[in-house]
Design an enzyme around this catalytic site. Structure first.
Site, short mmCIF file in Angstrom:
data_model
loop_
_atom_site.label_atom_id
_atom_site.label_comp_id
_atom_site.label_asym_id
_atom_site.label_seq_id
_atom_site.Cartn_x
_atom_site.Cartn_y
_atom_site.Cartn_z
N ILE A 156 0.84 -1.20 0.00
CA ILE A 156 0.00 0.00 0.00
C ILE A 156 0.87 1.25 0.00
O ILE A 156 0.58 2.22 -0.69
CB ILE A 156 -0.93 0.03 1.23
CG1 ILE A 156 -1.91 -1.13 1.21
CG2 ILE A 156 -1.68 1.35 1.30
CD1 ILE A 156 -2.74 -1.24 2.47
N GLY A 157 1.91 1.23 0.81
CA GLY A 157 2.74 2.41 0.93
C GLY A 157 4.05 2.11 1.61
O GLY A 157 4.25 1.05 2.20
N GLY A 159 7.27 4.25 3.86
CA GLY A 159 7.76 5.48 4.48
C GLY A 159 9.09 5.22 5.14
O GLY A 159 9.72 4.18 4.95
N GLY A 160 9.52 6.18 5.93
CA GLY A 160 10.80 6.08 6.59
C GLY A 160 10.88 4.93 7.59
O GLY A 160 11.95 4.37 7.83
N MET A 161 9.74 4.57 8.18
CA MET A 161 9.72 3.50 9.19
C MET A 161 9.58 2.12 8.59
O MET A 161 9.96 1.14 9.21
CB MET A 161 8.56 3.73 10.17
CG MET A 161 8.73 4.93 11.06
SD MET A 161 9.98 4.67 12.31
CE MET A 161 9.18 3.45 13.34
N VAL A 200 3.76 -0.63 4.44
CA VAL A 200 2.41 -1.00 4.83
C VAL A 200 1.82 -1.81 3.69
O VAL A 200 1.88 -1.41 2.53
CB VAL A 200 1.54 0.25 5.13
CG1 VAL A 200 0.12 -0.17 5.50
CG2 VAL A 200 2.17 1.08 6.24
N ASP A 247 4.13 12.24 13.64
CA ASP A 247 4.33 12.18 12.19
C ASP A 247 3.05 12.58 11.46
O ASP A 247 2.61 11.89 10.55
CB ASP A 247 4.78 10.77 11.79
CG ASP A 247 5.43 10.74 10.41
OD1 ASP A 247 5.85 11.79 9.91
OD2 ASP A 247 5.49 9.64 9.83
#
Length: 170
Positions: free
Chosen positions: A30-31, A33-35, A38, A148
C-alpha cells in the site's frame, strides 16, 4: 530472519503472496515510508482485509527501534476514536520481524486529495481540520502525541452517513 530482511531491502513487494505468522496473507504493498512498509493483508481464517505495517529491514535489526515499535503498537491498540485508525493486533514473525495490524482505511490520502484541487472550500477545510483536532485532542487526553502528522498519513474515507461532511478523516 536475515535472509528475509535482506530480500525486503531490495524489493519490498517481494513479500506479495507470503503468509505471515500463520494468520495473514500479504496481498499488496500500500505504501512505504521512513519507518517501513504498509501492506494490505487478508486474514487467512476470517477472510477480512487489514493493513499491516512492517518495520523497515534496517530498523528491524535495531533492538531499541523494535521496542519503540511495540510500545507504539500497545499504546495505539488501547485507543478507540472514530478518527483514528484502530490497531487490532501486533506481534513478531520469525521470518518477517515485528508487525502491526490495523484497520484498512479504504480511502484517499489527503496529499492526493489536495493535489487534485487548486483550493478547498472553507467548509471542507474546516471539516478536515476539525476531525483532525478531535483525534489529536483524544490522543492528548490519553497522554500521547502524534509525531508524524502529515498529509501522507491522513486518509479521507467516503462516508454516506457523514451527511454534508462526505468524508470521515482518519
Amino acid at each position: 530472519l536475515q535472509g528475509v530482511l535482506a530480500e525486503r531491502k531490495n524489493a519490498p513487494d517481494a513479500l506479495i503472496g507470503a503468509d505471515l505468522d500463520g494468520r495473514y496473507r500479504i496481498e499488496k504493498l500500500i505504501g512505504e515510508g521512513g519507518m517501513g512498509q504498509v501492506y494490505e493483508v487478508s486474514h487467512i481464517r476470517l477472510s477480512k482485509s487489514f493493513a499491516l505495517k512492517l518495520l523497515h529491514p534496517s530498523l528491524a535489526e535495531d533492538k531499541n527501534m523494535c521496542r519503540s515499535f511495540f510500545r507504539e503498537a500497545r499504546y495505539a491498540s488501547s485507543l478507540e476514536h472514530p478518527n483514528l485508525v484502530s490497531v487490532l493486533d501486533f506481534g513478531e514473525d520469525p521470518g518477517f520481524g515485528g508487525y502491526m495490524v490495523m484497520e484498512l482505511a479504504d480511502g484517499q490520502l489527503l496529499k492526493a486529495f489536495l493535489s487534485k484541487r487548486s483550493k478547498l472550500s472553507i467548509r471542507k477545510a474546516c471539516d478536515i481540520v476539525a476531525q483532525l483536532a478531535e483525534a489529536l485532542t483524544y490522543m492528548h487526553q490519553n497522554e500521547l502525541v502524534h509525531c508524524d502528522l502529515k498529509p501522507e498519513n491522513i486518509v479521507l474515507i467516503p462516508n454516506e452517513t457523514a451527511g454534508r461532511r462526505g468524508h470521515l478523516v482518519k
